[in-house]
Design a protein around this motif. Structure first.
Motif, PDB file in Angstrom:
ATOM      1  N   PHE A  35       0.752  -1.169   0.205  1.00 43.10           N
ATOM      2  CA  PHE A  35       0.030   0.083   0.061  1.00 43.10           C
ATOM      3  C   PHE A  35       0.654   1.374   0.091  1.00 43.10           C
ATOM      4  N   LEU A  81       3.676   1.630  -1.103  1.00 45.35           N
ATOM      5  CA  LEU A  81       4.383   1.652  -2.450  1.00 45.35           C
ATOM      6  C   LEU A  81       3.443   2.264  -3.593  1.00 45.35           C
ATOM      7  N   ILE A  82       2.111   1.467  -3.558  1.00 43.06           N
ATOM      8  CA  ILE A  82       1.135   2.260  -4.216  1.00 43.06           C
ATOM      9  C   ILE A  82       1.130   3.866  -3.927  1.00 43.06           C
ATOM     10  N   GLY A 142       3.681   5.598  -5.566  1.00 42.80           N
ATOM     11  CA  GLY A 142       3.683   5.678  -6.912  1.00 42.80           C
ATOM     12  C   GLY A 142       2.755   6.735  -7.525  1.00 42.80           C
ATOM     13  N   LEU A 143       1.472   6.640  -6.713  1.00 45.47           N
ATOM     14  CA  LEU A 143       0.643   7.662  -7.222  1.00 45.47           C
ATOM     15  C   LEU A 143       0.860   9.100  -6.931  1.00 45.47           C
ATOM     16  N   TYR A 145       4.440  10.209  -7.044  1.00 47.43           N
ATOM     17  CA  TYR A 145       5.239  10.398  -8.156  1.00 47.43           C
ATOM     18  C   TYR A 145       4.569  10.666  -9.442  1.00 47.43           C
ATOM     19  N   GLY A 146       3.584   9.713  -9.917  1.00 52.00           N
ATOM     20  CA  GLY A 146       2.930  10.198 -11.017  1.00 52.00           C
ATOM     21  C   GLY A 146       2.241  11.552 -10.961  1.00 52.00           C
ATOM     22  N   GLN A 147       1.673  12.166  -9.852  1.00 50.53           N
ATOM     23  CA  GLN A 147       1.266  13.507 -10.064  1.00 50.53           C
ATOM     24  C   GLN A 147       2.311  14.519  -9.810  1.00 50.53           C
ATOM     25  N   GLY A 180       5.826  13.991  -9.735  1.00 49.89           N
ATOM     26  CA  GLY A 180       7.332  13.989 -10.405  1.00 49.89           C
ATOM     27  C   GLY A 180       8.235  13.963  -9.520  1.00 49.89           C
ATOM     28  N   GLU A 191      -7.688  17.642  -2.216  1.00 54.88           N
ATOM     29  CA  GLU A 191      -8.195  17.200  -3.602  1.00 54.88           C
ATOM     30  C   GLU A 191      -7.966  15.890  -3.857  1.00 54.88           C
ATOM     31  N   SER A 211      -7.354  13.288  -5.678  1.00 55.29           N
ATOM     32  CA  SER A 211      -6.314  12.469  -5.977  1.00 55.29           C
ATOM     33  C   SER A 211      -5.116  12.307  -4.942  1.00 55.29           C
ATOM     34  N   VAL A 254      -6.464  10.436  -1.775  1.00 54.35           N
ATOM     35  CA  VAL A 254      -6.197   8.973  -2.056  1.00 54.35           C
ATOM     36  C   VAL A 254      -5.128   8.474  -1.849  1.00 54.35           C
ATOM     37  N   PHE A 290      -3.693   6.061   1.294  1.00 55.80           N
ATOM     38  CA  PHE A 290      -2.667   4.531   0.937  1.00 55.80           C
ATOM     39  C   PHE A 290      -1.491   4.813   1.978  1.00 55.80           C
ATOM     40  N   THR A 301     -10.543   7.925  -9.129  1.00 61.92           N
ATOM     41  CA  THR A 301     -10.556   9.357  -8.929  1.00 61.92           C
ATOM     42  C   THR A 301      -9.064   9.807  -9.238  1.00 61.92           C
ATOM     43  N   SER A 302      -8.034   9.016  -8.600  1.00 62.22           N
ATOM     44  CA  SER A 302      -6.639   9.604  -8.553  1.00 62.22           C
ATOM     45  C   SER A 302      -6.199   9.479 -10.051  1.00 62.22           C
ATOM     46  N   MET A 359      -3.657  11.705 -13.792  1.00 65.72           N
ATOM     47  CA  MET A 359      -2.293  11.317 -14.153  1.00 65.72           C
ATOM     48  C   MET A 359      -2.248  10.539 -15.466  1.00 65.72           C
ATOM     49  N   ARG A 404       6.028  14.461 -17.548  1.00 64.13           N
ATOM     50  CA  ARG A 404       5.480  15.456 -16.608  1.00 64.13           C
ATOM     51  C   ARG A 404       6.937  15.733 -15.524  1.00 64.13           C
ATOM     52  N   ALA A 405       7.890  14.965 -15.461  1.00 64.39           N
ATOM     53  CA  ALA A 405       8.807  14.982 -14.318  1.00 64.39           C
ATOM     54  C   ALA A 405       9.844  15.897 -14.277  1.00 64.39           C
ATOM     55  N   VAL A 435       1.981  -3.982  -8.494  1.00 71.46           N
ATOM     56  CA  VAL A 435       2.417  -2.774  -8.113  1.00 71.46           C
ATOM     57  C   VAL A 435       3.577  -2.175  -9.065  1.00 71.46           C
ATOM     58  N   PHE A 492       2.198  -1.101 -12.231  1.00 72.28           N
ATOM     59  CA  PHE A 492       1.605   0.167 -12.149  1.00 72.28           C
ATOM     60  C   PHE A 492       3.032   1.448 -12.111  1.00 72.28           C
ATOM     61  N   LEU A 493       3.718   1.165 -11.407  1.00 74.19           N
ATOM     62  CA  LEU A 493       4.847   1.908 -11.229  1.00 74.19           C
ATOM     63  C   LEU A 493       5.578   2.285 -12.623  1.00 74.19           C
ATOM     64  N   VAL A 525       3.440   4.453 -14.986  1.00 70.66           N
ATOM     65  CA  VAL A 525       3.551   5.540 -14.461  1.00 70.66           C
ATOM     66  C   VAL A 525       4.449   6.626 -15.386  1.00 70.66           C
TER      67      VAL A 525
END
Lengths: 79, 494, 228, 119
Positions: free
Chosen positions: B175, B177-178, B181-182, B184-186, B188, B204, B206, B209, B213, C19-20, C24, C30-31, D44, D47-48, D51
């Motif tokens: 969890f 790690l997820i 990841g989320l 980092y995705g948003q 960077g 917000e 996103s 969430v 996690f 939603t999240s 992305m 983006r980074a 996981v 997913f990473l 991304v």
């Protein structure tokens, strides 16, 4: 391209679901090995060759070996 | 500046890691040296940490690993909180590893010492790091060594507890790690300060969430109420020296990570009521379950849950005084619970049973251990002049400072928890001193290597309890560091 | 019952993730940090493989932790299994001459291939972890093919895992002591780009990791298979 | 088609994660639980990596001089996943060694039965 990717992902999810349903643990382990292998192919498609190598050698090969050894030393069927 | 470059905080992690890698080599030469290696490592750590501590009170030290500027490389943030906890870890580790020299006789000893050394190194890494993925890696070091150490004795209960811990802990790590990841995705980036700068609004969806996690993942290790099913089994079936650090340090470090993520990265400000209620629930459930136990180590483990609840409650008051009180409670719980587990370890070893009833009359046979145990319980319950009193008093002052009705009600419930705590600890003390005096079988006192750490812990408890000003000088800057997000960002990113 | 709770929990998680994920989108650059690595990594670390420069240079501390995790796992596994007293005996057939000779014949090339992978970690895909895993697979082949004859030399594996880990830490400490005083600093000259002897300390660390990971993974397999 | 392409990797990754968590929660056989853990970890990792993907990108390796820097995919998630894979192996092998011990002690791998016959 998109067709191949879709096929791979469906196959991967199918393998994962069958790993859930198999009563024979050895079959389940082979199914999870297949999940790892398809994931390695997808890492190549996502341009991550380093990770693909690691996933194929560690995630698919060694993890499966460790599972098989453990199953041999315990029991093979889930009751 | 010249002197500081020698005393780099990274040594606190690098030297124990090097020593741990060295142990198998030394094991080929001599089996006896090995058990002193953790002692040496933590002695070194303690000295370095205490030497660095005065420097960081004025201004935190930012260690750039590899020489890359923070958002691009990993950085360590050696601030007041980090160094306070690092010194606490080093001192406790030093004392417990002296204790373990004679206590660990079964199983693969060399492996025990490596695992023990790395467990606390992982804890030190968690409290010092300033990068969320690095936090994850050190958390894994902490968790994996705890899984192995809980199963170390190879008993049935130990094995089962370890498996439970492993399953829940690894779901928690995934969890976490997820969540990483989320994030980092948003945004960077993985650097805490950089993330904190970019996250404007944590409500917000996103961002919220990913926060949920991360908090769930870390909360499993911190044993906050709905996620603590693994704790009583794991802490009670490990060897006592391991229980001491698991109860005294591992869950505190987990809680520190939760607090750091909440305060520094997300700058959460409004749902602390939720955490407050969770904290009070944790206190009540922990203490009530502890009251019902017949096994002394399980009782201590449940009491740890209660204490964790109290610390969560103190932090969620989120004023300067409240956060300082929470940190103080962490310190006093670490010292007190480590002492209790160490004493209980030899009491169990001599009587051969974990049942409380079998401890009857042990106050006569093992007077020093029993005295130390008594002082430990007094400190945990919160009687003056021990540390527990000072820290609980600080929390109560913080809760009553605002004059809010809700806080008053909740602190009342916490005090009910404390009364329950007092009840079951006095029950043990009564068993130890006033029952079964007719038993005459000869039981000896614990060996010197066990008595020295206990007595040192007792002296710490008494000295800090009598003069809380000593530690208050560290607590105030530490609390303001946790609450001041802007300063954190500024000192890392310049 | 458990299934119902599980499904409800998963639906909540799935809703949260959906939603999240909307913020992305897939496949968009983006980074800022990643751009820095890609644009300057070549000059700052001298490695052609940017992933390697991130793993061994920018985020070397993670890698040190990762190596420690693997070490811990091997140690913990030994500690858990050490309490088994009775060892089982199984009737196994001895491998035929062709099989065992074939395995012995394949053993050196596999080791060599693993070594190639970790030495060229900074130029081509691969590195210490992948190479170490390949070396471990060579030992696995010996276990499967040449039954019970070749066992892992305990002393040798202890040496290579300890020295590999120590080399990593010591290189880090040298970086702290010389030059700019940073732990794990790339203190050696970077050399000519895209040649074997380039990128400063990266090849040395990868060789150390390769030895360590190879020894540890072989040891894990050895401990698990131990029976006779 | 476009929407499918946008979300198919994420869908695959989270599909694996959900199957993994579900297996870990529902199954009572310990080795099955660990299989669930390994599927969860693969998910996981996938997913990473997804991304960090960039459309029409190349692998982040300057293997020949013609490769341009601006099209490379993000190297950071790849480094993270490399770490995560190794950590996953470490956890799995420790868990399986416990499975062997468990079977020696209790003669079964069913977690429910183990809970009942503990004391």
């Amino acid at each position: 391209m998109i067709v191949i990717v879709t096929f791979l992902i469906v196959a991967m999810l199918a393998a994962a679901v069958s790993a859930y349903f198999f009563r024979d643990l050895l079959n389940a382990v082979i199914a999870s090995c297949m999940v790892s292998l398809i994931a390695a192919v997808m890492f190549i498609l996502l341009h991550a060759p380093d990770v693909a190598m690691a996933e194929a050698s560690i995630g698919a090969a060694l993890v499966t070996t460790v599972f098989v050894i453990a199953i041999r030393r315990t029991t093979r069927y889930e009751k | 500046m010249n002197e500081m470059s020698i005393l780099d905080p990274v040594l606190l992690i690098a030297i124990p890691l090097g020593l741990a890698f060295l142990i198998p080599l030394l094991g080929l030469v001599s089996k006896k040296i090995v058990r002193w290696i953790p002692v040496v490592g933590f002695l070194f750590n303690g000295i370095v940490a205490l030497l660095i501590l005065p420097h960081v009170l004025k201004q935190p030290i930012i260690v750039k690993i590899g020489g890359f500027v923070p958002p691009f490389g990993i950085n360590l943030y050696a601030g007041s909180v980090g160094m306070l906890l690092a010194s606490l870890i080093a001192i406790t580790g030093f004392l417990v590893s002296i204790y373990a020299v004679k206590y660990i006789t079964k199983g693969a000893e060399q492996k025990y010492h490596i695992l023990f050394l790395l467990l606390l190194t992982g804890a030190t890494g968690v409290v010092l790091t300033g990068d969320i993925f690095n936090l994850f890696v050190f958390f894994e070091i902490l968790c994996i060594s705890s899984y192995a150490l809980v199963a170390y004795l190879g008993t049935r209960s130990g094995l089962e507890a370890s498996i439970k811990y492993l399953i829940q802990g690894s779901i928690g790590s995934s969890f976490l790690l997820i969540g990483i990841g989320l994030l980092y995705g948003q945004f960077g980036t993985l650097n805490m300060a950089d993330l904190a700068r970019q996250i404007v609004d944590y409500t917000e969806p996103s961002v919220f969430v990913s926060m949920v996690f991360m908090i769930t993942g870390l909360g499993i290790e911190a044993a906050i109420f709905p996620l603590n099913a693994w704790l009583p089994d794991a802490h009670s079936s490990a060897p006592s020296s391991v229980s001491a650090v698991l109860s005294g340090i591992a869950i505190e470090v987990g809680l520190y990570a939760v607090i750091r993520v909440l305060f520094t990265i997300f700058a959460v400000s409004n749902f602390f009521i939720f955490f407050m209620v969770l904290g009070v629930l944790t206190v009540l459930i922990g203490e009530m379950s502890a009251f019902a136990q017949k096994n002394i180590k399980r009782m201590l483990a449940y009491s740890s849950i209660g204490q964790i609840g109290l610390i969560v409650f103190a932090f969620s008051i989120s004023t300067q005084l409240g956060v300082a009180g929470g940190l103080f409670q962490m310190v006093s719980h670490t010292l007190g619970k480590a002492l209790l587990f160490l004493c209980a370890g030899y009491m169990i070893f001599r009587t051969g049973s974990m049942e409380i009833s079998s401890l009857e009359g042990i106050g006569k046979k093992m007077p020093i251990t029993a005295l130390c145990f008594t002082i430990g319980t007094f400190s945990i319950v919160g009687l003056p002049p021990f540390t527990g009193f000072a820290s609980k008093f600080m929390i109560i002052r913080a809760a009553l400072a605002n004059g809010e009705l809700l806080l008053q009600i909740l602190i009342g419930l916490v005090l009910v928890g404390t009364i329950i705590e007092g009840a079951y600890f006095f029950k043990i003390i009564q068993t130890i001193y006033f029952k079964g005096a007719h038993k005459t079988d000869n039981r000896e006192e614990a060996p010197v290597t066990a008595l020295i750490p206990m007595l040192i812990l007792v002296s710490f408890i008494i000295v800090i309890g009598m003069f809380p000003n000593i530690i208050d000088k560290v607590l105030q800057p530490a609390a303001s560091e946790l609450l001041d997000q802007v300063k954190y960002i500024g000192s890392v990113l310049g | 019952m458990r299934k119902c709770i599980g499904i409800i929990l998963l639906i909540i998680i799935a809703w949260g993730i959906l939603t999240s994920l909307q913020t992305m989108p897939f496949g968009v650059s983006r980074a800022k940090v990643a751009n820095h690595y890609i644009n300057n990594g070549k000059d700052e670390t001298g490695a052609a493989n940017i992933v390697t420069s991130v793993v061994i240079n920018y985020r070397a501390f993670d890698t040190l932790g990762e190596v420690t995790v693997l070490f811990l796992s091997a140690i913990g596994l030994g500690a858990v299994l050490a309490t088994i007293k009775t060892r089982e005996k199984r009737d196994t057939e001895k491998a035929s001459l062709i099989l065992s000779t074939g395995c012995r014949f394949l053993f050196p090339p596999i080791i060599l291939f693993g070594a190639y992978i970790f030495i060229h970690g900074h130029l081509t895909p691969g590195g210490g972890f992948q190479g170490g895993a390949i070396i471990a697979s060579a030992f696995l082949l010996m276990y499967l093919g040449c039954h019970g004859e070749k066992r892992l030399n305990d002393r040798c594996s202890t040496f290579s895992e300890s020295l590999g880990g120590l080399a990593f830490v010591i290189i880090g400490l040298i970086g702290l002591a010389v030059g700019t005083h940073y732990f794990l600093n790339n203190f050696m000259p970077l050399g000519k780009f895209n040649t074997l002897l380039s990128a400063g300390v990266i090849p040395i660390i990868y060789i150390a990791i390769g030895f360590k990971v190879g020894a540890e993974l072989s040891k894990i397999i050895d401990l698990l298979m131990e029976e006779s | 088609m476009n929407i499918l392409y946008d979300y198919i990797y994420y869908a695959g990754a989270f599909g694996l994660i959900f199957i993994g968590i579900f297996t870990m929660m529902v199954k009572r056989n310990y080795i099955k639980v660990i299989i669930g853990l390994s599927i969860l970890e693969t998910g996981v990792n996938l997913f990473l990596i997804s991304v960090g993907y960039i459309s029409n990108g190349t692998a982040p390796i300057f293997s020949n001089p013609g490769i341009e820097a601006k099209n490379m995919v993000d190297p950071v998630p790849q480094a993270l996943v490399l770490t995560a894979i190794v950590i996953g192996l470490a956890v799995l092998s420790l868990a399986l060694s416990m499975a062997i011990r468990l079977y020696k002690h209790f003669g079964t791998l069913d977690l429910q039965q183990i809970k009942e016959q503990r004391w």
